[in-house]
Design an enzyme around this catalytic site. Structure first.
Site, mmCIF file in Angstrom:
data_model
loop_
_atom_site.group_PDB
_atom_site.id
_atom_site.type_symbol
_atom_site.label_atom_id
_atom_site.label_comp_id
_atom_site.label_asym_id
_atom_site.label_seq_id
_atom_site.Cartn_x
_atom_site.Cartn_y
_atom_site.Cartn_z
ATOM 1 N N LYS A 134 15.571 0.434 3.908
ATOM 2 C CA LYS A 134 14.688 0.970 2.828
ATOM 3 C C LYS A 134 14.714 2.388 2.435
ATOM 4 C CE LYS A 134 11.913 1.087 -0.620
ATOM 5 N NZ LYS A 134 12.249 0.854 -2.191
ATOM 6 N N LEU A 151 0.750 -1.191 0.044
ATOM 7 C CA LEU A 151 -0.024 0.076 -0.032
ATOM 8 C C LEU A 151 0.796 1.202 -0.027
ATOM 9 C CD1 LEU A 151 -2.362 -1.566 2.671
ATOM 10 C CD2 LEU A 151 -3.091 -1.002 -0.009
ATOM 11 N N PRO A 152 0.272 2.205 -0.318
ATOM 12 C CA PRO A 152 1.180 3.480 -0.659
ATOM 13 C C PRO A 152 1.823 3.948 0.694
ATOM 14 C CG PRO A 152 -1.025 3.838 -1.747
ATOM 15 C CD PRO A 152 -1.196 2.456 -0.872
ATOM 16 N N THR A 198 6.481 0.862 1.719
ATOM 17 C CA THR A 198 7.341 1.654 2.401
ATOM 18 C C THR A 198 6.581 2.535 3.589
ATOM 19 O OG1 THR A 198 8.834 1.517 0.267
ATOM 20 C CG2 THR A 198 9.369 2.911 2.195
ATOM 21 N N LYS A 251 7.375 11.080 -0.313
ATOM 22 C CA LYS A 251 6.840 10.528 1.184
ATOM 23 C C LYS A 251 8.073 9.743 1.819
ATOM 24 C CE LYS A 251 5.476 6.313 0.635
ATOM 25 N NZ LYS A 251 6.130 5.019 0.426
#
Ligand code: NAD
Length: 331
Positions: free
Chosen positions: A206, A103-104, A131, A282
């Site tokens: 990440k 998911l975003p 992420t 983001k």
């Protein structure tokens, strides 16, 4: 921002710094034996559809879900009828033993897990590949634990090409026995799994990696824009960079200049179907927040955040983040 408890948990995680690569030859079979081979896949976006298709290819039965009916339809079409979809997260949770989420942002992950865990089963496995912030992932892990479920925060690197080719790298935080149990899933979607340590550590790796990605993309776009303005041929210039010290993933694989390489990269298709600029922004903001809480200097990340804030304000947020070249060119 990190609250007190999670901040100290994160500091502990950073100190642990346990990095181990797990290898296994028959992991797919182990996972299928451990539980049924029915997997729920939530978030059928640019990454989710190719990842879920690789699960299908490796013999899993996949039930997909997305808030967008169009994405669910596309998933069914692209899998030639092999995939099923479910309209609600409760259905996904109650009809599977394993659920992967892609998911975003943090808010989507928190909302999705609140719904998924309503109808979860004891010992059900949840693997979140989004992420998001390490502290959100730790919070979701605690929610899952309270329901007796297993949870891994397992963000990926490799982009949509890696997702399609099944060559993603998984950076996993969570309990070792759960990582082993999920190895078959990882092997079906990627070529490398790294167990970074406790919950949240995969996300630290990440996010820091994506800080580099954002900065190198801006660097390549900035320098190529200048060189091209001064008369260099884009293809010739890219070939020089790619045999010189400026070479990096952003110049070689995902070059931001249309026509500079023959790759199937987003800049060669109007910056479609890649990693959206809003998502890169983001990630840069997540890095900035981690840096503020730990006191690390981030002068280049700050500049990159500013650039992507301006670019998204100009309406380029849904384009692949390499669109920064077009933004510089037209500014
Ligand atoms: P995307 O925007 O293409 O897809 C996200 C999907 O999630 C969309 O289809 C959206 O409709 C769906 N969604 C949103 N909320 C939902 C909900 N509550 N329930 C079900 N579905 C929901 O994004 P993407 O590029 O696939 O990226 C997903 C995640 O992976 C992000 O966290 C991103 O940062 C990360 N990531 C992306 C890439 C890349 O190259 N695109 C690479 C590595 C990691």
């Amino acid at each position: 921002m990190l609250n007190g408890t999670n901040h100290s948990a994160l500091r502990g995680l950073l100190l642990l710094r346990r990095r181990r690569q797990i290898t296994s030859s028959t992991n797919r079979e182990v996972h299928k034996r451990w539980k049924s081979n029915v997997v729920g896949f939530v978030g059928l976006g640019n990454m989710g559809i190719p990842m879920a298709k690789n699960l299908l290819k490796n013999g899993y039965t996949v039930i997909g879900n997305d808030v967008s009916a169009k994405r669910m339809e596309l998933f069914r079409e692209e899998s030639d009828g092999a995939a099923n979809t479910a309209d609600t997260l409760q259905e996904i949770s109650s009809s599977t033993d394993t659920v992967v989420t892609m998911l975003p942002e943090c808010a989507h992950v928190l909302a999705a897990y609140s719904a998924l865990l309503e109808s979860s089963k004891e010992n059900q496995m949840f693997v979140d590949c989004s992420t998001i912030s390490p502290e959100t992932s730790i919070k979701v892990a605690e929610m899952a634990q309270r329901k007796g479920c297993r949870f891994l925060g397992a963000p990926v690197s490799g982009g949509v090409v890696g997702a399609a080719n099944g060559t993603l790298t998984f950076m996993v935080g969570g309990q070792e026995d759960t990582v082993k149990a999920a190895q078959g899933l990882f092997d079906s979607m990627g070529s490398r799994t790294v167990h970074c340590g406790a919950q949240g550590t995969g996300l630290i790796a990440k996010i820091c990696n994506n800080m580099i990605l954002g900065m190198t993309t801006v660097a390549v776009a900035e320098a190529m824009n200048l060189g091209i303005k001064l008369g260099l041929d884009p293809k010739l210039f890219a070939s020089i960079i790619n045999t010189s010290t400026g070479k990096c993933w952003s110049s070689e694989v995902n070059n931001p200049v249309p026509g500079a390489t023959d790759n199937k990269c987003p800049s060669n298709s109007d910056y479609q179907n890649g990693f959206k600029s809003v998502l890169l922004l983001k990630d840069m903001r997540l890095g900035k927040s981690l840096a503020i809480s730990s006191g690390a200097p981030i002068p280049l990340t700050d500049k990159t955040v500013d650039t992507y804030e301006q670019l998204t304000a100009k309406g380029l947020g849904d384009k692949d983040f390499s669109v920064v070249y077009k933004y510089f060119r037209e500014t």
